[in-house]
Design a protein around this motif. Structure first.
Motif, PDB file in Angstrom:
ATOM      1  N   PRO A  44      10.949 118.042   5.410  1.00  0.00           N
ATOM      2  CA  PRO A  44      11.935 118.152   4.087  1.00  0.00           C
ATOM      3  C   PRO A  44      10.918 118.681   3.061  1.00  0.00           C
ATOM      4  N   ALA A  45      11.816 118.826   1.918  1.00  0.00           N
ATOM      5  CA  ALA A  45      11.243 119.604   0.896  1.00  0.00           C
ATOM      6  C   ALA A  45      10.306 118.585   0.023  1.00  0.00           C
ATOM      7  N   SER A  46      10.784 117.211   0.023  1.00  0.00           N
ATOM      8  CA  SER A  46       9.884 116.306  -0.669  1.00  0.00           C
ATOM      9  C   SER A  46       8.692 116.051   0.093  1.00  0.00           C
ATOM     10  N   PRO A  47       7.453 116.342  -0.403  1.00  0.00           N
ATOM     11  CA  PRO A  47       6.102 116.027   0.170  1.00  0.00           C
ATOM     12  C   PRO A  47       6.006 114.470   0.739  1.00  0.00           C
ATOM     13  N   ARG A  48       6.313 113.654  -0.193  1.00  0.00           N
ATOM     14  CA  ARG A  48       6.502 112.188  -0.030  1.00  0.00           C
ATOM     15  C   ARG A  48       7.180 111.865   1.205  1.00  0.00           C
ATOM     16  N   GLN A  49       8.495 112.420   1.300  1.00  0.00           N
ATOM     17  CA  GLN A  49       9.113 112.093   2.567  1.00  0.00           C
ATOM     18  C   GLN A  49       8.617 112.902   3.724  1.00  0.00           C
ATOM     19  N   ALA A  50       8.076 113.936   3.694  1.00  0.00           N
ATOM     20  CA  ALA A  50       7.445 114.812   4.628  1.00  0.00           C
ATOM     21  C   ALA A  50       6.163 113.725   5.268  1.00  0.00           C
ATOM     22  N   MET A  51       5.259 113.527   4.515  1.00  0.00           N
ATOM     23  CA  MET A  51       4.309 112.600   5.040  1.00  0.00           C
ATOM     24  C   MET A  51       4.857 111.450   5.625  1.00  0.00           C
ATOM     25  N   ASP A 114      16.063 131.959   7.660  1.00  0.00           N
ATOM     26  CA  ASP A 114      17.377 132.142   7.363  1.00  0.00           C
ATOM     27  C   ASP A 114      17.881 132.115   6.124  1.00  0.00           C
ATOM     28  N   PRO A 115      18.053 133.402   5.558  1.00  0.00           N
ATOM     29  CA  PRO A 115      18.378 133.448   4.092  1.00  0.00           C
ATOM     30  C   PRO A 115      19.632 132.840   3.713  1.00  0.00           C
ATOM     31  N   SER A 116      20.380 132.527   4.708  1.00  0.00           N
ATOM     32  CA  SER A 116      21.650 131.714   4.193  1.00  0.00           C
ATOM     33  C   SER A 116      21.439 130.345   4.105  1.00  0.00           C
ATOM     34  N   GLN A 117      20.217 129.981   4.364  1.00  0.00           N
ATOM     35  CA  GLN A 117      19.994 128.567   4.144  1.00  0.00           C
ATOM     36  C   GLN A 117      19.174 128.450   3.007  1.00  0.00           C
ATOM     37  N   SER A 118      18.875 127.370   2.327  1.00  0.00           N
ATOM     38  CA  SER A 118      18.300 126.960   1.394  1.00  0.00           C
ATOM     39  C   SER A 118      17.618 125.691   1.315  1.00  0.00           C
ATOM     40  N   ILE A 119      16.464 125.513   0.251  1.00  0.00           N
ATOM     41  CA  ILE A 119      16.037 124.327   0.143  1.00  0.00           C
ATOM     42  C   ILE A 119      15.852 124.147  -1.235  1.00  0.00           C
ATOM     43  N   PHE A 120      16.133 122.978  -2.128  1.00  0.00           N
ATOM     44  CA  PHE A 120      15.768 122.602  -3.396  1.00  0.00           C
ATOM     45  C   PHE A 120      14.762 121.931  -3.571  1.00  0.00           C
ATOM     46  N   PHE A 121      13.783 122.552  -4.278  1.00  0.00           N
ATOM     47  CA  PHE A 121      12.474 121.988  -4.840  1.00  0.00           C
ATOM     48  C   PHE A 121      12.588 121.523  -5.884  1.00  0.00           C
ATOM     49  N   ASP A 122      12.415 120.291  -5.947  1.00  0.00           N
ATOM     50  CA  ASP A 122      12.541 119.442  -7.298  1.00  0.00           C
ATOM     51  C   ASP A 122      11.261 119.496  -8.049  1.00  0.00           C
ATOM     52  N   ALA A 123      11.439 119.428  -9.385  1.00  0.00           N
ATOM     53  CA  ALA A 123      10.170 119.005 -10.327  1.00  0.00           C
ATOM     54  C   ALA A 123       9.156 117.886  -9.723  1.00  0.00           C
TER      55      ALA A 123
END
Length: 195
Positions: A44-51, A114-123
């Motif tokens: 996931p984009a969230s580092p806390r969630q990833a860990m 897959d450029p049709s996919q994206s992630i949102f990287f939150d501040a």
């Protein structure tokens, strides 16, 4: 080091389990080491969630027979996991200061494979990365860092300074993706206790 029976692979920022290195390692495991439990999750984009997801996913793995391989941001996470769990890690051009380096990527980002996919990287993810960045790794980390001087994204000097307490293979040339990844197969497998 014990022979690895459980292996975790962590991809980099905006990457996926479809990265060239992840797919190559999956193939090596399937063909040559089918007994090894292989896990390469979409992070996931969230580092806390990833860990949190990773720690939960390996909670029942045998600590003395597991290892982790990570590239770029995945290398940063792999280093964190190795320190936390005391397991060996192969770090491929690992991010050293991701909170600084990823600050320019806040917002919607296209996925590499897959450029049709994206992630949102939150501040808020910058602070989550800062919370994971420790001043120095343990005195004798069980790490093999593959660091390419030709990395066009990250500074090899920072990677070397951060990971020099472990085993380091400083590579002349190459690039951030370590396009010549196959050249290091034997060294990686030997370090993981598979060769």
């Amino acid at each position: 080091m014990s022979r690895t029976t459980h292996l975790l692979y962590l991809h980099g920022f905006r990457s996926s389990p479809q990265s060239v290195k992840a797919r190559k390692m999956a193939l090596w495991m399937a063909r040559e080491f089918p007994h090894v439990h292989w896990w390469c999750p979409q992070l996931p984009a969230s580092p806390r969630q990833a860990m949190a997801d990773l720690l939960a996913g390996v909670a029942h793995w045998p600590a003395d027979r597991m290892a982790v391989v990570g590239s770029s941001l995945g290398g940063f996470y792999a280093s964190c996991l190795a320190q936390h769990l005391g397991c060996p890690a192969v770090l491929i051009n690992p991010a050293v200061h991701p909170s600084r380096d990823l600050a320019q990527y806040i917002g919607e980002q296209a996925a590499w494979h897959d450029p049709s996919q994206s992630i949102f990287f939150d501040a808020a993810y910058i602070q989550e990365l800062q919370a994971l960045e420790s001043p120095t790794p343990s005195a004798a980390p069980q790490t093999l860092a593959l660091i390419a001087k030709g990395d066009e994204v990250l500074d090899w000097r920072e990677m070397l300074a951060r990971h020099q307490a472990g085993r380091v293979h400083l590579i002349e040339g190459s690039d951030h993706a370590l396009s010549d990844f196959d050249h290091y197969k034997a060294e990686i497998l030997e370090f993981l206790g598979l060769a």
